[in-house]
Design a protein around this motif. Structure first.
Motif, PDB file in Angstrom:
ATOM      1  N   LEU A  57       0.826  -1.203   0.000  1.00  8.64           N
ATOM      2  CA  LEU A  57       0.000   0.000   0.000  1.00  8.64           C
ATOM      3  C   LEU A  57       0.858   1.250   0.000  1.00  8.64           C
ATOM      4  CD1 LEU A  57      -2.851  -0.783   2.535  1.00  8.64           C
ATOM      5  CD2 LEU A  57      -3.109  -0.221   0.151  1.00  8.64           C
ATOM      6  N   GLU A  58       2.141   1.102  -0.248  1.00 10.31           N
ATOM      7  CA  GLU A  58       3.089   2.197  -0.104  1.00 10.31           C
ATOM      8  C   GLU A  58       3.024   2.748   1.318  1.00 10.31           C
ATOM      9  OE1 GLU A  58       3.355   4.949  -3.344  1.00 10.31           O
ATOM     10  OE2 GLU A  58       2.307   3.566  -4.649  1.00 10.31           O
ATOM     11  N   VAL A  59       2.613   1.916   2.216  1.00 10.12           N
ATOM     12  CA  VAL A  59       2.591   2.257   3.631  1.00 10.12           C
ATOM     13  C   VAL A  59       3.239   1.082   4.338  1.00 10.12           C
ATOM     14  CG1 VAL A  59       1.150   2.749   5.633  1.00 10.12           C
ATOM     15  CG2 VAL A  59       0.406   3.460   3.361  1.00 10.12           C
ATOM     16  N   ALA A  92     -12.058  -1.951   7.173  1.00  8.23           N
ATOM     17  CA  ALA A  92     -11.334  -1.667   5.927  1.00  8.23           C
ATOM     18  C   ALA A  92      -9.831  -1.708   6.165  1.00  8.23           C
ATOM     19  CB  ALA A  92     -11.750  -0.302   5.381  1.00  8.23           C
ATOM     20  N   ALA A 111      -7.299  -4.313   4.521  1.00  4.75           N
ATOM     21  CA  ALA A 111      -6.151  -3.835   3.749  1.00  4.75           C
ATOM     22  C   ALA A 111      -4.872  -4.478   4.261  1.00  4.75           C
ATOM     23  CB  ALA A 111      -6.052  -2.318   3.841  1.00  4.75           C
ATOM     24  N   LEU A 159     -16.939   2.662   1.419  1.00  6.71           N
ATOM     25  CA  LEU A 159     -16.121   2.706   0.203  1.00  6.71           C
ATOM     26  C   LEU A 159     -16.804   3.517  -0.902  1.00  6.71           C
ATOM     27  CD1 LEU A 159     -14.950  -1.028   0.065  1.00  6.71           C
ATOM     28  CD2 LEU A 159     -13.648   0.942   0.864  1.00  6.71           C
ATOM     29  N   LEU A 196     -15.811   7.086  -1.728  1.00 10.69           N
ATOM     30  CA  LEU A 196     -14.522   7.430  -2.329  1.00 10.69           C
ATOM     31  C   LEU A 196     -14.687   7.887  -3.777  1.00 10.69           C
ATOM     32  CD1 LEU A 196     -12.246   4.511  -1.101  1.00 10.69           C
ATOM     33  CD2 LEU A 196     -12.042   6.924  -0.472  1.00 10.69           C
ATOM     34  N   ARG A 197     -13.730   8.691  -4.236  1.00  9.96           N
ATOM     35  CA  ARG A 197     -13.686   8.991  -5.672  1.00  9.96           C
ATOM     36  C   ARG A 197     -13.362   7.680  -6.397  1.00  9.96           C
ATOM     37  NH1 ARG A 197      -9.273  13.306  -6.689  1.00  9.96           N
ATOM     38  NH2 ARG A 197      -8.158  11.770  -5.448  1.00  9.96           N
ATOM     39  N   ASP A 250      -9.740   6.608  -6.499  1.00 11.38           N
ATOM     40  CA  ASP A 250      -9.232   6.153  -5.199  1.00 11.38           C
ATOM     41  C   ASP A 250      -9.765   4.761  -4.870  1.00 11.38           C
ATOM     42  OD1 ASP A 250      -7.752   8.434  -4.711  1.00 11.38           O
ATOM     43  OD2 ASP A 250      -9.453   9.498  -3.853  1.00 11.38           O
ATOM     44  N   LEU A 251     -11.045   4.555  -5.174  1.00  8.58           N
ATOM     45  CA  LEU A 251     -11.645   3.248  -4.912  1.00  8.58           C
ATOM     46  C   LEU A 251     -10.932   2.169  -5.719  1.00  8.58           C
ATOM     47  CD1 LEU A 251     -13.925   1.616  -3.619  1.00  8.58           C
ATOM     48  CD2 LEU A 251     -15.400   2.289  -5.521  1.00  8.58           C
ATOM     49  N   ALA A 300      -7.846   2.194  -6.843  1.00  3.43           N
ATOM     50  CA  ALA A 300      -6.510   1.958  -6.284  1.00  3.43           C
ATOM     51  C   ALA A 300      -6.591   1.139  -5.003  1.00  3.43           C
ATOM     52  CB  ALA A 300      -5.823   3.298  -6.015  1.00  3.43           C
ATOM     53  N   LEU A 301      -7.565   1.432  -4.179  1.00  2.91           N
ATOM     54  CA  LEU A 301      -7.666   0.733  -2.893  1.00  2.91           C
ATOM     55  C   LEU A 301      -8.041  -0.732  -3.083  1.00  2.91           C
ATOM     56  CD1 LEU A 301      -7.477   1.105   0.145  1.00  2.91           C
ATOM     57  CD2 LEU A 301      -9.906   1.657   0.175  1.00  2.91           C
ATOM     58  N   SER A 332      -5.214  -2.796  -4.486  1.00  2.02           N
ATOM     59  CA  SER A 332      -4.131  -3.011  -3.523  1.00  2.02           C
ATOM     60  C   SER A 332      -4.562  -3.812  -2.311  1.00  2.02           C
ATOM     61  CB  SER A 332      -3.583  -1.664  -3.045  1.00  2.02           C
ATOM     62  OG  SER A 332      -3.054  -0.945  -4.112  1.00  2.02           O
ATOM     63  N   LEU A 359     -10.428  -6.501   0.756  1.00  3.36           N
ATOM     64  CA  LEU A 359     -11.507  -5.517   0.580  1.00  3.36           C
ATOM     65  C   LEU A 359     -12.286  -5.816  -0.694  1.00  3.36           C
ATOM     66  CD1 LEU A 359     -10.090  -1.976   1.483  1.00  3.36           C
ATOM     67  CD2 LEU A 359     -12.094  -3.105   2.447  1.00  3.36           C
TER      68      LEU A 359
END
Lengths: 567, 71
Positions: A4-6, A70, A74, A119, A122-123, A126-127, A129-130, A133, A137
């Protein structure tokens, strides 16, 4: 791992904090309940205000729990983190309303309306991408859509009134409905299929976590890698002039059940002047799909006006030992049956009709079938396939489709020593003669007897694929020729897909409507060598029947086959 | 409409609750900031957190309105 780049531990901390805040909010906002349910508040406005606060509190807690869920889902991409979370929060008491992940080692993909509602805010980008990843979800979203959620089929029918953002949002939130919706624009189907792939990745990861070491685990690992490639990888198309086009994978269809089905678009379908649909042959499944994709990529790269669709939208006959065994109807035996082609043909015809609608007006469509795929294309023609051009490539047969079915110009291409010739136009009726022909002369009587026995014992109506496409009147035979700059002929069953040859350019020409180089059969001669025993370093080995090229016009370095328009 | 005794015990409790709820919203936002959600998926997660924090702040306002007896 930074999927998640996190950092996984940081996300874990956020999940922990959010869960703790949920508990805290429940406690600190408890006076709302006691005040609203007590007798102290009087007057209609005050009572209404207290009631509104109670409702707001319930909605707020539901959103917080959905956020915790969520975050936890994730985190599934981080191996082992969920188990630590489970241990950390398993003792948290009610009335927080523990999310189910806190007591489960795997996430059940069940409908969770609150999470899907969260969810939905979300735009779409963004949805997208989420979900891509966070496979777990995506699994929840798929489960919710499978449960018949709102915004599905009806929205597909009304899609023309929707903007691109609304379309994308609906496709992402209702992937089951939109992935296979024939009326839906390709971009919406690509998005919906990404969610399906992500959900399937979640299932594969869950199975992988408990799979014992061995071939099954290795196979699951390959499945995980393939789905990650579809989600996070891209298709790079390098043109001859150094141009590079890179797109994420565009799946029009994905079904992991059984051997698996997939339909992928290479190139820009929405801007294409030419659409080529390629149907591969026996053994085509998700495991072998990368090889088929690799064969088609150079064609898509060769012309930016061309969109190539790799069509594995049905169950193809297996190759031997695909499932670890050699059942009675495997490989050449299974491939001899037309039932799989009969089932696939209507689906192919319908998909090609969809592709024609999705492509710009005036775009031409070429449908190519390789080996068993040729029989699938023949079946599709029988079932109403309309195309500008049809190409039988080393084809098993025409399934007796008329040579101008659907208004298409039909081409055929078979390398001079292609073993598919052993099957073309043969069925149980001529089994005695055919088996005698491919057997050593001394064993021809026994082979003929075997053929008679087969004809008597095997139900024959489903065996064979009709006429040899090379010999059907009206079909244009294409020269397979040789590799550029060499005197090496294009040979075998799949040599035509190697770039840099007469055959490869002929295939590309049929896809783009350019002139083709036609075969002059009278200038070729081949003969069939039957089964034989040959000594290999003194060791006797069985040599299967094969074709030998006795004469070719390409032995003359100046030879150029005649050309004709393909369009 | 009856005048609302804004200094009554229940109104005080609701105002205190509103303040505590605002603290929860602030802490949630701060927790996400500390993590530093990055990349497309991280940004999506950040939007989810922002959305929920806004809901929590809306609860605080609802508590304040209830304390004042106005809907």
């Amino acid at each position: 791992m930074r999927v998640l780049e996190v950092d996984g531990h940081q996300l874990e901390r956020l999940a922990s904090t959010t869960l703790a805040l949920t508990r805290r909010l429940e406690l600190v906002s408890a006076p709302v309940l006691t005040v609203a349910h007590g007798a102290e508040v009087t007057g209609p406005a005050a009572v209404a205000a207290a009631g509104a606060a109670v409702r707001r509190r319930a909605a707020c807690l539901a959103r917080l729990r959905a956020l915790v869920r969520a975050l936890a889902l994730a985190l599934h991409v981080y191996a082992g983190v969920e188990q630590r979370l489970t241990a950390a929060f398993a003792n948290v008491r009610e009335p927080v309303g523990l999310p189910t992940w806190a007591t489960a080692t795997t996430v059940p993909a069940v409908p969770e309306p609150a999470l899907v509602e969260l969810l939905a805010g979300l735009r779409p980008c963004d949805l997208d991408a989420l979900l891509v990843s966070s496979p777990a979800l995506a699994a929840v979203v798929v489960a919710a859509d499978s449960g018949g959620a709102r915004g599905g089929a009806g929205a597909v029918e009304r899609y023309r009134s929707l903007g691109p953002e609304q379309l994308l949002r609906l496709a992402l939130l209702h992937p089951v409905t939109w992935a296979s919706a024939r009326a839906a624009p390709p971009a919406a189907r690509y998005a919906a299929n990404r969610v399906l792939v992500a959900a399937d990745l979640d299932a594969a990861l869950t199975r992988l976590a408990s799979a014992p070491a061995g071939e099954a685990r290795a196979r699951l690992g390959r499945a995980v890698a393939q789905r990650r490639e579809w989600l996070h990888g891209s298709v790079t198309l390098r043109g001859a002039q150094g141009s590079v086009r890179r797109r994420r994978h565009q799946l029009l269809h994905f079904d992991p059940r059984g051997d698996g089905e997939v339909v992928e678009v290479l190139g820009a379908l929405g801007r294409a002047r030419h659409v080529a649909v390629f149907v591969p042959g026996t053994g085509s499944d998700l495991r072998r799909y990368p090889g088929t994709l690799a064969r088609m990529r150079p064609f898509a790269a060769a012309d930016p006006r061309l969109a190539v669709v790799v069509w594995q939208g049905a169950d193809f006959p297996d190759q031997p030992f695909d499932d670890g065994v050699l059942p009675a109807r495997e490989h050449v035996v299974a491939a001899a049956y037309r039932d799989a082609a009969d089932r696939a043909g209507p689906a192919l015809a319908a998909d090609v009709a969809d592709l024609r609608r999705a492509a710009p007006p005036g775009a031409d469509v070429t449908v190519l079938g390789h080996s068993y795929g040729g029989a699938v294309v023949g079946s599709a023609l029988v079932h109403g396939l309309t195309a500008d051009r049809v190409v039988h490539v080393s084809s098993a047969g025409t399934e007796d489709a008329p040579s101008r079915a659907g208004g298409a110009q039909v081409f055929s291409m078979t390398a001079p020593d292609d073993p598919i010739q052993l099957a073309q136009a043969h069925d149980l009726d001529d089994a005695p003669q055919h088996l005698a022909r491919i057997s050593p002369p001394a064993l021809a009587p026994e082979a003929a007897a075997l053929g008679l026995a087969l004809r008597a014992l095997v139900p024959g109506e489903q065996v064979g694929h009709g006429a040899d496409p090379d010999l059907v009147p009206g079909v244009v035979r294409l020269d397979t020729g040789r590799f550029d700059g060499t005197d090496r002929l294009v040979r075998g069953h799949s040599g035509v897909f190697t770039p840099g040859s007469t055959a490869w350019r002929n295939l590309l020409a049929t896809m783009t409507g350019e002139p083709v180089q036609v075969l002059e059969p009278e200038r070729w001669r081949t003969h069939l060598e039957p089964w034989s025993v040959q000594l290999d370093d003194g060791v006797p080995r069985l040599r299967p029947p094969h074709y030998v090229v006795d004469r070719t016009p390409w032995s003359d370095p100046r030879y150029r086959p005649p050309q004709r328009p393909s369009g | 409409m009856q005048p609302v005794p804004t200094t009554s015990a229940w109104a005080v409790r609701l105002r205190a609750a509103a303040a505590d709820v605002r603290d929860v919203a602030r802490d949630l936002t701060r927790a996400a900031d500390d993590v530093g959600l990055r990349g497309p998926a991280g940004e999506a997660m950040q939007h989810l957190v922002d959305d929920v924090a806004a809901q929590v702040r809306a609860l605080a306002e609802a508590c304040d309105r209830a304390a004042e007896g106005r809907s």
